[in-house]
Structure formats: C-alpha cells, structure tokens
Design an enzyme around this catalytic site. Structure first.
Site, short mmCIF file in Angstrom:
data_model
loop_
_atom_site.label_atom_id
_atom_site.label_comp_id
_atom_site.label_asym_id
_atom_site.label_seq_id
_atom_site.Cartn_x
_atom_site.Cartn_y
_atom_site.Cartn_z
N ARG B 47 36.81 44.26 45.21
CA ARG B 47 35.57 44.37 45.97
C ARG B 47 34.95 45.73 45.68
O ARG B 47 35.53 46.58 45.00
CB ARG B 47 35.82 44.20 47.47
N ASP B 225 25.68 47.98 48.55
CA ASP B 225 25.90 46.81 47.71
C ASP B 225 24.66 46.45 46.93
O ASP B 225 24.74 45.89 45.84
CB ASP B 225 26.36 45.63 48.57
N ASN B 235 24.27 46.93 52.71
CA ASN B 235 25.64 47.44 52.60
C ASN B 235 26.49 46.78 53.69
O ASN B 235 25.98 46.01 54.52
CB ASN B 235 25.63 48.97 52.74
N LYS B 236 27.76 47.08 53.68
CA LYS B 236 28.71 46.51 54.64
C LYS B 236 28.17 46.53 56.06
O LYS B 236 27.60 47.53 56.50
CB LYS B 236 30.00 47.34 54.56
#
Lengths: 329, 329
Positions: B47, B225, B235-236
């Site tokens: 990941r 991301d 993003n996360k």
C-alpha cells in the site's frame, strides 16, 4: 425499549451493569464497598455523566454505612475520576445529608437517581423538538461515544433524543462513531440502537467530518461531561473534531446534557484539567496489541469544544441557542 | 536506517514485505502471478501511493510474462484499487512498452522503481527545509497513516521529511495517529519511527485536533493518494479532520507526495470516487469483534481535504505554497 437500570440501589448495595463486558455479556456487578465502587468508576464499568452523578451519591450512601468517619471514603468517591463534574456534584449532594444520618443520605442519593430519570425524559422531548425544527423530517444524525441508557439510569441524554425521534417516526438514521480507544460507540451505542430498532451504521471516528462534508449527515448530536460557564463543552475526545466538521459543513452541532452538567464555577474549557488515561488503552484493542513493543502513547480522555462551534445546548430545562447569541447565564 | 525494499523485482517475480503481518513479523511475499499481486494490493499487503505505482508497473511486467494477450491482466492490475492514481499511472507507463516486448516492459517498470527511490530523497530534503522555515528548530510534528519506507520503496514521503529532520538533529518529536481501521499508524509508522530512533507517541485519530488546540503540535505533515488539479488532497480518511484542526489552531498543514501523485486530469476532490471498503474492517480489529452481531458500518477509505486548508504541497520537484496563492499549474 427500556433496559434495566444501568445503576441502582438494591438491598443495601449498588448494582451496575458492567459496561466493560458489553456487548458480549450483560453482567450485573453488586458493589457493597466504597473501594469496589471506586474501582468500577475508574475502569469505566460505570460511566457517562448522569450515571456518574448517581454513582457519586450512592457511593456516599455506601461510605456512611461502611465507616464511622466517612470523610476519607467520601473523598475517594468524589475524586475517583477528575473531569466529570456530575460525580463530585452527586457525592456532594448526598454528603450534605451526612449530619442527618445514613437514612437521610440514602434518601438524598435516591432523589439524585430519580431526578436523572425525569431529566432524561425532558431532554429527549426538548431535543427532539429542536432537531425537527432545525432539520425537518427524517434527519440523519451523527453521534459520538455513548449517551444512552447506559450512560444515565434509563434513556440517557443525546440518545434519549434519538429514541424520542424514533418513537415519533421522524428519524432518518444514525451514524455512531466507534469512539476509540474504548469503543463506547461501537460496543454500547450500537447495542442500544439495535435494541431500539433504529437504522444505523458504525463509522471510525475520523470519518465523521468527511461524511458531513459529503452531505450524509444532517446534524451532530452528542453529550457533555462538563459544560463551562461560557458554553465551552468538555466531552469525550473526538467531540471537538466533529464540531469542526459540522461547522465547515454548515450543519447543527447539538449538545444534550442535564442541567447538572453545567458548571458555573468553571469559566471556560482552558481551566479544565483533562484526564490522560495512560498509554495502555491506545496501544491495545480489546486485548490485542496494536503497536510494536516499547511504544508510548498520549491519551487525553476528553477534549474541549469552544462555545462558538456549538449551535445549541439542550438540558432538561431549556434550550440555549448559542448560535443566536444566547448564553448559559 | 534503511529497511529492505518494500517492493522489488527479484529473479523474475515481485517481492513485497507483507504489511498486514507487521509489526509482529517481517514476512516477504514472492508474487509470480498477476492474480497473486492483485490480491496483495486489494488486501493492503502492499500500500501507499509510491509503492502502488511500482506495483502497477511490475504487475504489467508479470502480465506480459504470464499471458500471450496481457490486456485483461493489465486491466486487473490497473484497477485493483480505484482511488490511488499512482497504481494506474505506473501500470500505464509499463503498458506503453508492451509493443517493444517483455524486456522493455521490465526495464520501464524498474525505471518507475528507481525514480520513486530518487523522488523520496528529494521530498525529504525539500520538506525538511520547509518545516524548518515555517516552524524553526525542534518542531513537534503530527502525522497520519504511514508514509514511510513501507509506503514507498525506501524512505517514503512525509516520513522521509521526518527522517531528514532527525538526521539533521532538528526534530522535536512526532505524534503518530493510529489510523483506524487498519492502524497503519500504530502498526507501521510506529515500527518505522522506532527503527529510526525518533522520539514519538501514538494517539487515537480523533485526539489530533485537540492536541493541536492545546499547543502540543507545531505542524501536521502527511502524504496524499491523489492531488487534484485545484490542489484538493485525497488521502487516508482522517486527513480532513486533521486539516480542520490545524486551521483552527493556526499551524501549518503540509502534504508531501511525489509529483506523480498530482493528477491534472481530476479537476477537484468532488469528482473523485472514494472507495468504501465495506464494514468488516470497522467491525473487527485483527479478528477481534468490536460490535454486537448484525451491525453495519460505513467505511470510506479516503477523504478529501479542500485546497484552502492546505498550507503547502511538497513534491520531489517543488514546493507549492497554497497559503500564498500559488497553484499547481
């Protein structure tokens, strides 16, 4: 659905539902000593501001039965956890009756209990009226931590509003934040919502603000451990992040708590001691280690939401529209 | 400290460190088929945006070895996860070499790998310079998810900045958000920071904004991301809540990511599909159930941080000061 009482006085001792065992098991603990009760409070077997108020009062009733000079035991009850004002307030009410004897102390403690039951019903009605006025029919609510019957005696605070909207047939649904580190949302709120038959989903805590930004939440509704004189709200850590999310999304942020949570002696959130519960809760997840060995954690149990982020505070007696410039006093 | 490479091409197959086994075990998986690689990507054994770019490119190298007509296998690699632009971009670069034969595909894939290694070093230098300029000596940084060597090939993105500051002797300390539901912060970032010898503490995700409000964090630094053309950062999940906290606290919010994360084809965050990874990750942690039976969850894997909350984006080539009105293009 009414659960059994979360905390009560039964045949000369305090009985509580051990919330650390939920949702796996409904275990009733019988506590006949102050030491046992203080331990239960510290490890969150009983928790939630209203329930802690009752625990404080009943703890004093235990103290006067157990000790000829109950002063030290009363202090132990009163200070078992530092942040929740209700614990000290409940203990102080019962302690004021000490000169009148143990029966008077118990009678006062039971009045604290009965007032919390009536208070929950009033908060449910006032809060449901406000949510409907602000959001219309079928609002989708996000809540954090556990504010239901398990946090009170019956019914609860913010979850009493959810229950009342559900009874009226005007609730769209609920997102329950899991509430790390102890998962009161995933374990306790999910358990209560399922018993009520409310449509809901669990989310990780940090997803809340994004769900609001994407238009999936119409209002945030949650409780308070302490409300300062200026309206700052001290509540379970994560509350503040949700308030920031609600503000940016332009949706109401509603705090529901009994009037006894209002602490006019605390001017604002900056003057509140925030309990750090130590690293172990963060570094494990129901007994499963989350980190490598030798890692430290910071673990504030509560946070402070500044009053300017709060749309309204709902108590058992009134609705204070902070967004309209109303103040607590 | 340099770890072994998170992902690499070794003797005709892809080798990865299985991140689902960390921190308990450093397990190397050898993947010689596209199906195996796609499965590893889906279950987050590999990941992080840069590592996924390399995985995409090496996946195409596998596909052309495995299949006479590799088109379907290339699509499977390219779409193994929907949100990360690097995965598709890495696959596309290698796929463009298909007409030139398998050796050309592999050569291009290895170039993607080598460029990511050089990119990490550049991000570390540019980011460390910026943090020092904004925060002075000994800044205390908060980071979210994992952006270290495990998310790249070596070094990483935001954690490359942390590593560079630590090497320079000008880092105050780090708070690592645990990053529910999969705990990449508690498991992976904590593991990397301990190996680096950086002073740090883990916090639950929802504590971050409060730690900022109490003056315990000088800047937030994390990865991306996907970065949209207008500067919105995908993003996360949890990134957005931290950005809201940083804004309210008046501290810098810094995004560090390779230039390849910038997706000029995506105008803004509203147009990005956000992967919902289903309820099971939320309702259990490493096999331990968190909720009663029969409970559903909402589980967005990413969120969108609007560009106006971002102080600066640091890539391997440039620093874009969004707070000063600079734009990506």
């Amino acid at each position: 659905v009414r659960l059994v009482r979360t905390i009560d006085w039964v045949d000369g001792a305090v009985e509580i539902i051990d919330q650390t065992a939920l949702p796996d098991e409904v275990r009733v603990l019988r506590l006949s000593t102050v030491d046992g009760l203080v331990d239960a409070i510290r490890r969150l077997a009983v928790r939630g501001a209203p329930a802690l108020g009752v625990a404080g009062a009943l703890g004093v009733a235990l103290a006067v039965r157990e000790h000829a000079d109950p002063a030290a035991a009363i202090t132990a009850v009163r200070t078992a956890r530092p942040t929740a004002v209700n614990l000290a307030r409940g203990a102080d009410r019962a302690a004021a009756a000490v000169p009148a004897g143990p029966d008077a102390v118990l009678a006062e403690a039971l009045r604290v209990r009965d007032e919390e039951i009536a208070s929950s019903a009033a908060q449910g009605r006032l809060g449901a009226d406000l949510v409907t006025a602000l959001c219309g029919e079928a609002p989708r609510l996000l809540t954090h931590c556990n504010t239901g019957a398990l946090a009170a005696v019956v019914d609860g605070t913010a979850l009493a509003v959810v229950a009342e909207l559900h009874r009226r047939g005007t609730l769209g649904g609920v997102v329950a934040s899991e509430t790390r580190p102890l998962l009161q949302g995933a374990r306790l709120t999910a358990w209560e919502l399922r018993q009520m038959g409310v449509p809901f989903r669990v989310a990780i805590d940090s997803a809340g603000p994004f769900l609001m930004a994407r238009g999936q939440v119409d209002a945030v509704i949650l409780g308070a451990d302490r409300i300062c004189a200026n309206g700052d709200v001290v509540n379970k850590v994560g509350t503040y992040a949700h308030a920031l999310g609600a503000r940016r999304a332009g949706i109401p942020f509603l705090v529901v708590a009994p009037e006894s949570t209002v602490d006019s002696g605390t001017p604002d959130g900056a003057s509140v001691e925030i309990e750090d519960r130590g690293p172990s809760e963060v570094l494990a997840f129901r007994g499963t280690r989350t980190t490598p060995d030798g890692v430290d954690a910071v673990n504030p149990a509560f946070d402070v939401t500044p009053y300017d982020l709060v749309t309204a505070i709902v108590t058992d007696r009134r609705v204070i529209r902070l967004d309209k410039g109303e103040r607590l006093q």
